[in-house]
Design an enzyme around this catalytic site. Sequence first.
Site, PDB file in Angstrom:
ATOM      1  N   GLN B 126       0.811  -1.175   0.070  1.00  0.00           N
ATOM      2  CA  GLN B 126       0.120  -0.036   0.013  1.00  0.00           C
ATOM      3  C   GLN B 126       0.959   1.204  -0.064  1.00  0.00           C
ATOM      4  O   GLN B 126       1.901   1.213   0.932  1.00  0.00           O
ATOM      5  CB  GLN B 126      -0.782  -0.034   1.068  1.00  0.00           C
ATOM      6  CG  GLN B 126      -1.707   0.950   1.467  1.00  0.00           C
ATOM      7  CD  GLN B 126      -2.437   0.964   2.841  1.00  0.00           C
ATOM      8  OE1 GLN B 126      -2.183   0.288   3.859  1.00  0.00           O
ATOM      9  NE2 GLN B 126      -3.570   1.702   2.930  1.00  0.00           N
ATOM     10  N   SER B 129       0.984   6.696   2.210  1.00  0.00           N
ATOM     11  CA  SER B 129       1.853   7.945   3.099  1.00  0.00           C
ATOM     12  C   SER B 129       2.797   8.698   2.340  1.00  0.00           C
ATOM     13  O   SER B 129       3.419   7.941   1.577  1.00  0.00           O
ATOM     14  CB  SER B 129       2.163   7.196   4.480  1.00  0.00           C
ATOM     15  OG  SER B 129       1.243   6.687   5.140  1.00  0.00           O
ATOM     16  N   SER B 161       4.583  -0.925   3.824  1.00  0.00           N
ATOM     17  CA  SER B 161       4.673  -2.165   4.526  1.00  0.00           C
ATOM     18  C   SER B 161       5.060  -3.187   3.151  1.00  0.00           C
ATOM     19  O   SER B 161       4.336  -3.280   2.209  1.00  0.00           O
ATOM     20  CB  SER B 161       3.642  -2.811   5.230  1.00  0.00           C
ATOM     21  OG  SER B 161       3.652  -1.803   6.297  1.00  0.00           O
ATOM     22  N   GLU B 244     -10.566  -2.139   6.299  1.00  0.00           N
ATOM     23  CA  GLU B 244      -9.186  -2.415   7.156  1.00  0.00           C
ATOM     24  C   GLU B 244      -9.462  -2.435   8.709  1.00  0.00           C
ATOM     25  O   GLU B 244      -9.075  -3.082   9.398  1.00  0.00           O
ATOM     26  CB  GLU B 244      -7.947  -1.523   6.688  1.00  0.00           C
ATOM     27  CG  GLU B 244      -7.033  -1.415   7.418  1.00  0.00           C
ATOM     28  CD  GLU B 244      -5.747  -0.525   7.145  1.00  0.00           C
ATOM     29  OE1 GLU B 244      -6.237   0.449   6.315  1.00  0.00           O
ATOM     30  OE2 GLU B 244      -4.674  -0.988   7.054  1.00  0.00           O
ATOM     31  N   GLU B 371      -5.347   8.487  17.907  1.00  0.00           N
ATOM     32  CA  GLU B 371      -5.994  10.141  17.703  1.00  0.00           C
ATOM     33  C   GLU B 371      -6.827  10.268  16.814  1.00  0.00           C
ATOM     34  O   GLU B 371      -7.874  10.903  17.000  1.00  0.00           O
ATOM     35  CB  GLU B 371      -4.659  11.087  18.052  1.00  0.00           C
ATOM     36  CG  GLU B 371      -3.869  10.936  18.966  1.00  0.00           C
ATOM     37  CD  GLU B 371      -2.752   9.649  19.258  1.00  0.00           C
ATOM     38  OE1 GLU B 371      -2.569   9.093  17.866  1.00  0.00           O
ATOM     39  OE2 GLU B 371      -2.346   9.065  20.134  1.00  0.00           O
TER      40      GLU B 371
HETATM   41  C1  LIG Z   1       4.413  -0.497  11.076  1.00  0.00           C
HETATM   42  C2  LIG Z   1       3.708   0.714  10.141  1.00  0.00           C
HETATM   43  C3  LIG Z   1       3.332   0.226   8.899  1.00  0.00           C
HETATM   44  C4  LIG Z   1       2.832   0.980   7.865  1.00  0.00           C
HETATM   45  N1  LIG Z   1       2.415   0.636   6.805  1.00  0.00           N
HETATM   46  C5  LIG Z   1       1.896   1.600   5.756  1.00  0.00           C
HETATM   47  C6  LIG Z   1       1.661   1.157   4.489  1.00  0.00           C
HETATM   48  O1  LIG Z   1       1.806  -0.104   4.051  1.00  0.00           O
HETATM   49  N2  LIG Z   1       1.136   2.203   3.607  1.00  0.00           N
HETATM   50  C7  LIG Z   1       1.291   3.462   4.233  1.00  0.00           C
HETATM   51  O2  LIG Z   1       0.698   4.205   3.107  1.00  0.00           O
HETATM   52  N3  LIG Z   1       1.527   3.993   5.056  1.00  0.00           N
HETATM   53  C8  LIG Z   1       2.057   2.873   6.073  1.00  0.00           C
HETATM   54  N4  LIG Z   1       1.948   3.504   7.277  1.00  0.00           N
HETATM   55  C9  LIG Z   1       2.160   4.857   7.719  1.00  0.00           C
HETATM   56  C10 LIG Z   1       1.012   4.946   8.906  1.00  0.00           C
HETATM   57  O3  LIG Z   1      -0.502   5.119   7.781  1.00  0.00           O
HETATM   58  C11 LIG Z   1       1.429   6.525   9.215  1.00  0.00           C
HETATM   59  O4  LIG Z   1       2.388   6.557   9.988  1.00  0.00           O
HETATM   60  C12 LIG Z   1       0.007   7.122   9.897  1.00  0.00           C
HETATM   61  O5  LIG Z   1      -0.847   7.628   9.062  1.00  0.00           O
HETATM   62  C13 LIG Z   1       0.425   8.302  10.549  1.00  0.00           C
HETATM   63  O6  LIG Z   1       1.251   9.150   9.690  1.00  0.00           O
HETATM   64  P1  LIG Z   1       2.746   9.986  10.244  1.00  0.00           P
HETATM   65  O7  LIG Z   1       3.591   8.632  10.828  1.00  0.00           O
HETATM   66  O8  LIG Z   1       2.951  10.961   9.419  1.00  0.00           O
HETATM   67  O9  LIG Z   1       2.481  10.377  11.673  1.00  0.00           O
HETATM   68  P2  LIG Z   1       1.860  12.256  11.870  1.00  0.00           P
HETATM   69  O10 LIG Z   1       0.839  12.446  11.048  1.00  0.00           O
HETATM   70  O11 LIG Z   1       2.848  13.150  11.953  1.00  0.00           O
HETATM   71  O12 LIG Z   1       1.370  12.076  13.409  1.00  0.00           O
HETATM   72  C14 LIG Z   1       2.413  12.188  14.556  1.00  0.00           C
HETATM   73  C15 LIG Z   1       1.642  12.298  15.955  1.00  0.00           C
HETATM   74  O13 LIG Z   1       0.598  13.536  15.969  1.00  0.00           O
HETATM   75  C16 LIG Z   1      -0.621  13.041  16.070  1.00  0.00           C
HETATM   76  N5  LIG Z   1      -1.689  13.803  15.229  1.00  0.00           N
HETATM   77  C17 LIG Z   1      -1.441  14.105  13.934  1.00  0.00           C
HETATM   78  N6  LIG Z   1      -2.490  14.825  13.487  1.00  0.00           N
HETATM   79  C18 LIG Z   1      -3.440  14.909  14.475  1.00  0.00           C
HETATM   80  C19 LIG Z   1      -4.547  15.554  14.846  1.00  0.00           C
HETATM   81  N7  LIG Z   1      -5.403  16.151  13.878  1.00  0.00           N
HETATM   82  N8  LIG Z   1      -5.285  15.197  15.979  1.00  0.00           N
HETATM   83  C20 LIG Z   1      -4.448  14.600  17.035  1.00  0.00           C
HETATM   84  N9  LIG Z   1      -3.350  14.155  16.919  1.00  0.00           N
HETATM   85  C21 LIG Z   1      -2.543  14.121  15.632  1.00  0.00           C
HETATM   86  C22 LIG Z   1      -0.691  11.715  15.590  1.00  0.00           C
HETATM   87  O14 LIG Z   1      -1.776  11.029  16.177  1.00  0.00           O
HETATM   88  C23 LIG Z   1       0.688  11.058  15.856  1.00  0.00           C
HETATM   89  O15 LIG Z   1       0.705  10.668  17.459  1.00  0.00           O
HETATM   90  C24 LIG Z   1       2.706   2.610   8.156  1.00  0.00           C
HETATM   91  C25 LIG Z   1       3.021   2.830   9.469  1.00  0.00           C
HETATM   92  C26 LIG Z   1       3.613   1.935  10.454  1.00  0.00           C
HETATM   93  C27 LIG Z   1       4.151   2.616  11.728  1.00  0.00           C
END
Ligand SMILES: Cc1cc2nc3c(=O)[nH]c(=O)nc-3n(C[C@H](O)[C@H](O)[C@H](O)COP(=O)(O)OP(=O)(O)OC[C@H]3O[C@@H](n4cnc5c(N)ncnc54)[C@H](O)[C@@H]3O)c2cc1C
Lengths: 353, 387
Positions: B126, B129, B161, B244, B371
């Site tokens: 997928q 991100s 992933s 999902e 969150e």
């Molecule tokens: C093991 C793993 C596998 C993954 N696999 C995939 C994949 O296969 N394909 C893919 O596309 N993505 C994948 N992801 C990515 C995942 O979808 C994102 O990490 C996730 O959506 C959060 O985005 P970010 O990491 O940029 O965090 P951020 O969006 O930067 O968030 C950081 C922190 O801020 C908080 N935050 C942000 N916005 C808000 C809000 N509006 N209100 C309150 N809190 C907020 C979040 O909850 C978090 O605690 C994977 C992530 C992990 C850890």
Amino acid sequence: MDFRFTDEQTMTADVVRDLVADLCQPADLRRLMASGEPFDQNRWAKIQELGLQSALVAEEKGGLGLQPVDFVQVAEACGYACLPEPLVEAYGVAIPLLAETGSDAAAKVVEAALEGSALIAFGHPANPFVERADTADWLLIAKSGGLDLVKTSDAMCTLQPSIDPFRRLFSVQYDEAAALRIGAQSGIEGPIASAFDRGALFAAAQMLGIAQRCVDLAVDYAKERQQFGKPIGSYQALKHQLATVQVKIEFARPVLHAAAAMLPQANALSRARVSHAKLAACEAADLAARNAIQVHGAMGYSWEVDVHFFLKRAIALSEWWGGPAFHRRRVAERIFNGPLGPEHTFAKELEHA
Amino acid sequence: MDLNYTPEQQTFRQEIRAWLKAHVPSQPLESFDATRAGFEAHRAWERTLAEGRWGMVTWPESYGGRGLDLIQWLIFEEEYYRSGAPLRVNQNGIFLLGPTLMEYGTPEQKARFLSAMASGDEIWAQAWSEPQAGSDLAAVRATATRDGDNYVLKGHKIWSSRAAFADWAFGLFRTDPASERHKGLSLIFFRLDAPGVKVQPIPQIDGETGFAELFLDGVTVPVFNRLGGEGEGWKICMATAGFERGLMLRSPARFQVTARKLVELYKAHEDEVEPSVRNAVLQCWMDAEAYALSIYSTASRLIAGGHIGAEASTNKIFWSEMDIAMHKTALSILGARAELLRSAPEAGDIGRWLDGYFFSLAGPIYAGTNEIQRNIIAERMLGLPRA
Ligand SMILES: Cc1cc2nc3c(=O)[nH]c(=O)nc-3n(C[C@H](O)[C@H](O)[C@H](O)COP(=O)(O)OP(=O)(O)OC[C@H]3O[C@@H](n4cnc5c(N)ncnc54)[C@H](O)[C@@H]3O)c2cc1C
């Protein structure tokens, strides 16, 4: 396998939900409290007209022959409304037990209870007091080895005021010689144990209703109340707390409903499910009530806001029909002696595991 | 409400149980995240499943499935996890993209992609991100520019992933350069070995590969690879995400098996641990059961024509927090040995709990952080005003 209520089951609950939505709003509770009366006579008359006295009584005993799963949503609705009258305890627990004993001596009392002309209050060793003993015509008292049926006028009932203004608790004394020993025959333990499970199950159902009511009250207030120029409900700290409560509710509900469906199994598996339901509902109600107070700020700490009615009922019910320690013990018995794993979610008996 | 399995459902359980008994590898496979060999071993297992037509039991027979309902899927999953069969390397394909393709794909797209997915011949990642589009997925910048019958993809995807070894990815791209936020996005498939795709593995918290960064520089794909209409990408992604979180990603059996092992672990160490651990174990078991009952309830509702709504978000929070609690409880039972790596001579089975604990820590992050799920519950289930 179909984990949905039938239309009839939902309709039965809807009737009760509509009735209490009409006649058991917080303003009605306050009016009853001010009157000092034990019952809202009009509401109780309407409830009696529904005919639910006979719901859980077997057909051959003159009842509708319904099961706990048919009644569980009714109890949820009563919790949601903080209903003072003993619909759940009398119709859900006491009457079906007395009918189930099949005692000839009690037959007349059962008949009167089913007609709505006699009210029965139930005392069980799990609970230190008998609720609404004074307004009952008969007291049904479970003790080791059997059941006593006592005319209330032959007993001495001493009021033990509760923090919940609508729970009327009594310590009860009576001369055993004057009581009708209806449970002396063997096999009475089973019906008493099932009555206990119904008590615990329907207490859990009421607590789930209370939990949802607390969330709903908090949400209503959070949409209205403004601070810093915005509704407080737009602030994420409050949103996340209420969301956390809703998660608790969502994962207590299916346990409650499964427990209701499994209760007639009357074995270690179904009892653990009932206990699990009570623990989960208890946690949901506790968290919901405390969060609802927090969302209301100082108003939440006032007599004027209605949340405290629900908080107090939750405090009472969490220890009634076995507190958390008791129910955790039953869950432990099931876990440490029974079959575990996904293929046993709906297991019926321990042996076949 | 009827909580009894029908005779057909019981027979089905015995059938899958017998098949798994005969086919599940006796030794656990090497992780699919660490090495190509481990990945290919899991692909071979997918092929074995497909030969028995067990790849995706709910899919129509024409795509390699058995056309079964969600209750039978739950029974399948229960037996699957009970048997200790390998994790599904193609879960992004079969559990996420598959159901979405079934709903939004053209007949030609279904014919092209579904059978190859069910057979393990094509394993999917997928690619949604981006470095600047995490929780705020609508901030996606990667573009797909129309060029005749093709799109040309450009951009930077991250955290994908299993992309290090997978064959295909389904990505979210901006097809309308003038668009903002949720509008003008489309869901487009691309091969991970296509010219212009650079796959850069990212080591995870435990040092294994797990996910990857994707640099796309002029990757040409046919318009055929777009799922749904141009500009419908957001709607389709949200449908996928609902599936999902709500149902498929984490079937309850997985946690019930973990709960069973936790109880066994506790029994083996009962005399060494402090009394409070007992209650933690009970709570974990109860939570796993609650999750299972809840999914049975959802499945029954869906079979009767219902839909998954915002309550999918309550599921995601519940299972991810439960998963952490179970592994944390296990570590507390293992005491000072909990830190042993699987390779330690005295580790025994301990390393699995540690691996599981690390994996559980990702639960509140992926598939939309908890969150964000709480925001969704508050606004869409409870009706609280948006900030
Ligand atoms: C093991 C793993 C596998 C993954 N696999 C995939 C994949 O296969 N394909 C893919 O596309 N993505 C994948 N992801 C990515 C995942 O979808 C994102 O990490 C996730 O959506 C959060 O985005 P970010 O990491 O940029 O965090 P951020 O969006 O930067 O968030 C950081 C922190 O801020 C908080 N935050 C942000 N916005 C808000 C809000 N509006 N209100 C309150 N809190 C907020 C979040 O909850 C978090 O605690 C994977 C992530 C992990 C850890």
